[in-house]
Enzyme design. Structure first.
Site, PDB file in Angstrom:
ATOM      1  N   SER A  41      -3.951   9.005  41.412  1.00  0.00           N
ATOM      2  CA  SER A  41      -3.369   8.315  42.524  1.00  0.00           C
ATOM      3  C   SER A  41      -3.913   8.563  43.627  1.00  0.00           C
ATOM      4  O   SER A  41      -4.101   7.647  44.640  1.00  0.00           O
ATOM      5  CB  SER A  41      -1.762   8.888  42.631  1.00  0.00           C
ATOM      6  N   LYS A  79      10.049  15.990  38.736  1.00  0.00           N
ATOM      7  CA  LYS A  79      10.714  14.508  39.004  1.00  0.00           C
ATOM      8  C   LYS A  79      12.316  14.622  38.837  1.00  0.00           C
ATOM      9  O   LYS A  79      12.863  14.238  39.791  1.00  0.00           O
ATOM     10  CB  LYS A  79      10.152  13.522  37.918  1.00  0.00           C
ATOM     11  N   ASP A 136       8.202   4.384  38.293  1.00  0.00           N
ATOM     12  CA  ASP A 136       7.804   4.036  36.995  1.00  0.00           C
ATOM     13  C   ASP A 136       8.338   2.965  36.044  1.00  0.00           C
ATOM     14  O   ASP A 136       7.795   2.513  35.311  1.00  0.00           O
ATOM     15  CB  ASP A 136       8.052   5.562  36.163  1.00  0.00           C
ATOM     16  N   ALA A 140      10.240  11.696  24.044  1.00  0.00           N
ATOM     17  CA  ALA A 140      11.741  11.728  24.498  1.00  0.00           C
ATOM     18  C   ALA A 140      11.630  12.397  25.961  1.00  0.00           C
ATOM     19  O   ALA A 140      12.402  13.052  26.273  1.00  0.00           O
ATOM     20  CB  ALA A 140      12.337  12.477  23.474  1.00  0.00           C
ATOM     21  N   GLY A 141      10.245  12.630  26.534  1.00  0.00           N
ATOM     22  CA  GLY A 141      10.386  12.881  27.903  1.00  0.00           C
ATOM     23  C   GLY A 141      10.557  11.844  28.877  1.00  0.00           C
ATOM     24  O   GLY A 141      11.414  10.895  28.733  1.00  0.00           O
ATOM     25  N   GLY A 142      10.097  12.161  30.134  1.00  0.00           N
ATOM     26  CA  GLY A 142      10.587  11.413  31.095  1.00  0.00           C
ATOM     27  C   GLY A 142      10.154   9.718  31.274  1.00  0.00           C
ATOM     28  O   GLY A 142      10.860   8.892  31.246  1.00  0.00           O
ATOM     29  N   THR A 168      10.315  16.615  18.222  1.00  0.00           N
ATOM     30  CA  THR A 168      11.461  17.459  18.166  1.00  0.00           C
ATOM     31  C   THR A 168      12.722  16.262  18.292  1.00  0.00           C
ATOM     32  O   THR A 168      13.089  15.794  19.119  1.00  0.00           O
ATOM     33  CB  THR A 168      11.616  18.248  19.483  1.00  0.00           C
ATOM     34  N   GLY A 202      -1.880   2.263  29.553  1.00  0.00           N
ATOM     35  CA  GLY A 202      -0.922   2.579  30.623  1.00  0.00           C
ATOM     36  C   GLY A 202      -1.528   2.309  31.910  1.00  0.00           C
ATOM     37  O   GLY A 202      -0.754   2.492  33.168  1.00  0.00           O
TER      38      GLY A 202
HETATM   39  P1  NAP Z   1       7.097  14.781  28.904  1.00  0.00           P
HETATM   40  O1  NAP Z   1       8.392  14.680  29.790  1.00  0.00           O
HETATM   41  O2  NAP Z   1       6.330  16.237  29.223  1.00  0.00           O
HETATM   42  O3  NAP Z   1       7.325  14.476  27.479  1.00  0.00           O
HETATM   43  C1  NAP Z   1       6.346  14.486  26.599  1.00  0.00           C
HETATM   44  C2  NAP Z   1       6.784  13.936  25.244  1.00  0.00           C
HETATM   45  O4  NAP Z   1       5.792  13.863  24.524  1.00  0.00           O
HETATM   46  C3  NAP Z   1       7.909  14.815  24.565  1.00  0.00           C
HETATM   47  O5  NAP Z   1       8.727  13.652  23.735  1.00  0.00           O
HETATM   48  C4  NAP Z   1       6.909  15.415  23.451  1.00  0.00           C
HETATM   49  O6  NAP Z   1       7.697  15.907  22.287  1.00  0.00           O
HETATM   50  C5  NAP Z   1       5.989  14.615  23.131  1.00  0.00           C
HETATM   51  N1  NAP Z   1       4.704  15.298  22.793  1.00  0.00           N
HETATM   52  C6  NAP Z   1       4.044  16.198  23.552  1.00  0.00           C
HETATM   53  N2  NAP Z   1       2.865  16.636  22.637  1.00  0.00           N
HETATM   54  C7  NAP Z   1       3.023  16.032  21.613  1.00  0.00           C
HETATM   55  C8  NAP Z   1       2.225  16.165  20.294  1.00  0.00           C
HETATM   56  N3  NAP Z   1       1.510  16.915  20.187  1.00  0.00           N
HETATM   57  N4  NAP Z   1       2.951  15.516  19.325  1.00  0.00           N
HETATM   58  C9  NAP Z   1       3.831  14.567  19.163  1.00  0.00           C
HETATM   59  N5  NAP Z   1       4.628  14.504  20.503  1.00  0.00           N
HETATM   60  C10 NAP Z   1       4.232  15.322  21.615  1.00  0.00           C
HETATM   61  O7  NAP Z   1       5.946  13.934  29.590  1.00  0.00           O
HETATM   62  P2  NAP Z   1       6.164  12.264  30.208  1.00  0.00           P
HETATM   63  O8  NAP Z   1       6.250  12.335  31.683  1.00  0.00           O
HETATM   64  O9  NAP Z   1       7.287  11.872  29.576  1.00  0.00           O
HETATM   65  O10 NAP Z   1       4.691  11.687  29.928  1.00  0.00           O
HETATM   66  C11 NAP Z   1       4.349  11.379  28.741  1.00  0.00           C
HETATM   67  C12 NAP Z   1       3.192  10.671  28.596  1.00  0.00           C
HETATM   68  O11 NAP Z   1       3.168   9.373  29.251  1.00  0.00           O
HETATM   69  C13 NAP Z   1       2.059  11.239  29.780  1.00  0.00           C
HETATM   70  O12 NAP Z   1       1.313  12.088  28.849  1.00  0.00           O
HETATM   71  C14 NAP Z   1       1.418  10.198  30.426  1.00  0.00           C
HETATM   72  O13 NAP Z   1       0.212  10.058  29.787  1.00  0.00           O
HETATM   73  C15 NAP Z   1       2.284   8.825  30.317  1.00  0.00           C
HETATM   74  N6  NAP Z   1       2.742   8.517  31.320  1.00  0.00           N
HETATM   75  C16 NAP Z   1       1.872   7.208  31.936  1.00  0.00           C
HETATM   76  C17 NAP Z   1       2.552   6.755  33.039  1.00  0.00           C
HETATM   77  C18 NAP Z   1       1.875   5.499  33.524  1.00  0.00           C
HETATM   78  O14 NAP Z   1       2.144   5.165  34.653  1.00  0.00           O
HETATM   79  N7  NAP Z   1       1.055   4.858  32.824  1.00  0.00           N
HETATM   80  C19 NAP Z   1       3.754   7.293  33.713  1.00  0.00           C
HETATM   81  C20 NAP Z   1       4.369   8.308  33.259  1.00  0.00           C
HETATM   82  C21 NAP Z   1       3.922   8.774  32.125  1.00  0.00           C
HETATM   83  P3  NAP Z   1       8.784  17.111  22.069  1.00  0.00           P
HETATM   84  O15 NAP Z   1       9.959  16.767  22.837  1.00  0.00           O
HETATM   85  O16 NAP Z   1       8.357  17.464  20.746  1.00  0.00           O
HETATM   86  O17 NAP Z   1       8.174  18.439  23.193  1.00  0.00           O
END
Ligand code: NAP
Length: 494
Positions: free
Chosen positions: A240, A289, A325, A350-352, A374, A460
């Site tokens: 960013s 966030k 987002d 299932a994250g943000g 999970t 992304g």
């Molecule tokens: P987050 O809130 O930390 O959520 C991460 C998710 O990924 C959780 O559901 C987690 O599962 C799962 N996970 C983590 N490690 C894993 C593994 N080794 N195998 C399987 N599942 C796994 O993160 P977030 O903010 O949602 O972001 C997720 C991804 O989206 C980021 O890494 C980023 O690359 C991408 N993103 C992209 C943009 C964009 O503008 N392109 C914007 C935001 C995010 P558990 O619940 O089991 O821990």
């Protein structure tokens, strides 16, 4: 008026002169010739540099104990400094600690040629702001300009340094007070605003952490700064800063995008720093966030629905949280002509990011299913929506149906993140389109698997760019220079 100085750290005198001329042409008011970097530090070299660029130069012979490139025997140092005060340099920098015994004599010599003496002091570790103030007073008492540089311990201390610089007692004095670390950049971007004498800027490699590049410093000169940035921890992976810096340059705005890698305790102070720091807003990333969503005065519709904020806009102390987002995700789908109404979408994660994707997909009329490592977290995510969303057990994925759109919202495949695929390769082949929210690397293992199976997909990066573009517009009120932002993101991602 703050003068923008480009710091020149060449080892050959001919290169130093060439770079100095180039920096002055590019908009620097001054150059700081760092003589401690020069290998050939002879009287004829000094005379030549003074004759060629001296009237717009600061001559600095930084000692090693004050962060310089080398030390000289005391007698050699003194004879070089005496020579500098007899040549045509606009400013000569003397060190409060190293040169104490000679400063008065050298100052008198310099005054005869209307040369200005900067008396400087550099702390290499954070100190109390009162100690920095004392050092500045001492420097001010010994020369024409007092200069103190130090790393700030944290966000609050960087704010205190800005306050110290704004102090009424300093307003009639000629001073420089700067933070030499990323959070200390605040003191640099507000240099003009608080009336500092010189903005030391980088021309090529920075000679000190937190230095603004010459182009940015020149863009800020003589204008009221607009301070923006990224709040989170960690934030080093983010592109960013490059995207927004390119946008500000393309739109010729006096804006900067600073790294606010701060502790949760500092969020409150940041949200109230609108006036003190000329802060107009910031982006928010992991892990703040949700926390920031609870702290702002107002939320937009998407941020309210998700209880998560990635952009804050500050207007006269009023803070409004947005979730760009969701806009980014929506625009990325549109940019590929994807109409998801009535289609089946499978969201992995299932994250943000997953929550933002589900929110948009439901609003666009898709049938949505969620799967996650999970399962209980996937259950909680779907409970947050009024519309029906099914949870698919990760173990059942191989038997799962064809889906129109497969979305990866996990960090699997991200540079430095977990390796492999977020779903079995057979599930990738059953999708009609793949959207990997991961943007670094631009071609992820999931997108490669999709390609092998003949399934079209996007990374992304589109989402990232569209969310950044909307943040830019919210902060500045002008249309984003999308092409410049995209070029910067692609260059940063390699
Ligand atoms: P987050 O809130 O930390 O959520 C991460 C998710 O990924 C959780 O559901 C987690 O599962 C799962 N996970 C983590 N490690 C894993 C593994 N080794 N195998 C399987 N599942 C796994 O993160 P977030 O903010 O949602 O972001 C997720 C991804 O989206 C980021 O890494 C980023 O690359 C991408 N993103 C992209 C943009 C964009 O503008 N392109 C914007 C935001 C995010 P558990 O619940 O089991 O821990």
């Amino acid at each position: 008026m703050t003068k923008v100085a480009a710091v020149i750290t060449e080892v050959k005198a001919s290169d130093a002169e060439r770079r100095a001329r180039a920096a002055l042409k590019m908009g620097a008011d001054l150059v700081e010739l760092r003589l401690d970097y020069l290998r050939d530090l002879t009287p004829s070299v000094l005379r030549h540099l003074a004759a060629s660029t001296g009237s717009r130069a600061i001559a600095t012979l930084r000692s090693a104990s004050q962060g310089g490139a080398r030390s000289l025997p005391a007698q050699d140092r003194l004879s070089i400094l005496s020579m500098l005060t007899r040549l045509n340099f606009h400013y000569v920098d003397l060190e409060m600690e190293t040169d104490t015994a000679h400063i008065e004599t050298l100052w008198h010599e310099a005054a005869r040629r209307h040369q200005d003496i900067i008396v400087s002091h550099h702390f290499d570790t954070p100190v109390e702001v009162s100690d920095a103030a004392d050092a500045l007073e001492a420097c001010l008492g010994m020369g024409d300009v007092g200069k103190v540089a130090l790393p700030a311990a944290n966000f609050e201390q960087a704010c205190d340094l800005v306050e110290l610089a704004r102090n009424r007692r300093l307003q009639s004095r000629r001073f420089v007070l700067l933070g030499t670390d990323p959070i200390g950049m605040l003191t640099r971007v507000l240099a003009e605003d608080v009336g500092q004498e010189i903005q030391y800027s980088a021309f090529g490699q920075p000679s000190a952490p937190g230095q603004l590049g010459l182009e940015t410093a020149a863009r800020l000169a003589r204008r009221t700064p607009v301070v923006l940035g990224l709040v989170g921890q960690p934030i080093g992976h983010s592109v960013s800063p490059q995207i927004h810096e390119a946008a500000f340059a393309a739109a010729n705005l006096p804006a900067v995008y600073l790294p606010f890698e701060i502790q949760q305790e500092s969020l409150e102070a940041l949200l109230h720093a609108h006036d003190r720091l000329r802060l107009r807003g910031f982006n928010v990333t992991i892990p703040y966030k949700e926390t920031v969503a609870e702290m702002v005065d107002e939320l937009d519709g998407d941020a309210e629905a998700l209880r998560a904020v990635n952009t804050v806009v500050m207007t006269e102390g009023w803070t409004k949280g947005h979730n760009t987002d969701t806009y980014g995700f929506r625009m990325a789908l549109r940019s590929k002509g994807l109409r998801v109404g009535g289609k089946d979408a499978l969201v992995v994660g299932a994250g943000g990011a997953a929550k933002a994707a589900v929110h948009v997909l439901l609003r666009e009329g898709a049938r949505v299913r969620v799967t996650n490592r999970t399962a209980s977290r996937a259950e909680s995510l779907v409970e947050a929506f009024d519309e029906p969303v099914d949870v698919v057990d990760a173990e059942d994925l191989p038997q799962d149906d064809v889906c129109d759109l497969l979305i990866n919202a996990t960090p699997v495949g991200m540079k430095g993140g977990p390796d492999g695929l977020p779903v079995p390769e057979a599930s990738v082949a059953k999708a009609k389109f793949v959207f990997d929210l991961v943007y670094n690397p631009p071609e992820t293992p999931l997108l490669r698997a999709a390609k092998r199976a003949g399934v079209p997909g996007i990374s992304g990066i589109e989402m990232l760019l569209h969310q950044a573009a909307q943040s830019f517009e919210l902060w500045t009120g002008i249309g984003p220079p999308f092409g410049a932002m995209e070029a910067a993101a692609r260059e940063a991602l390699g």
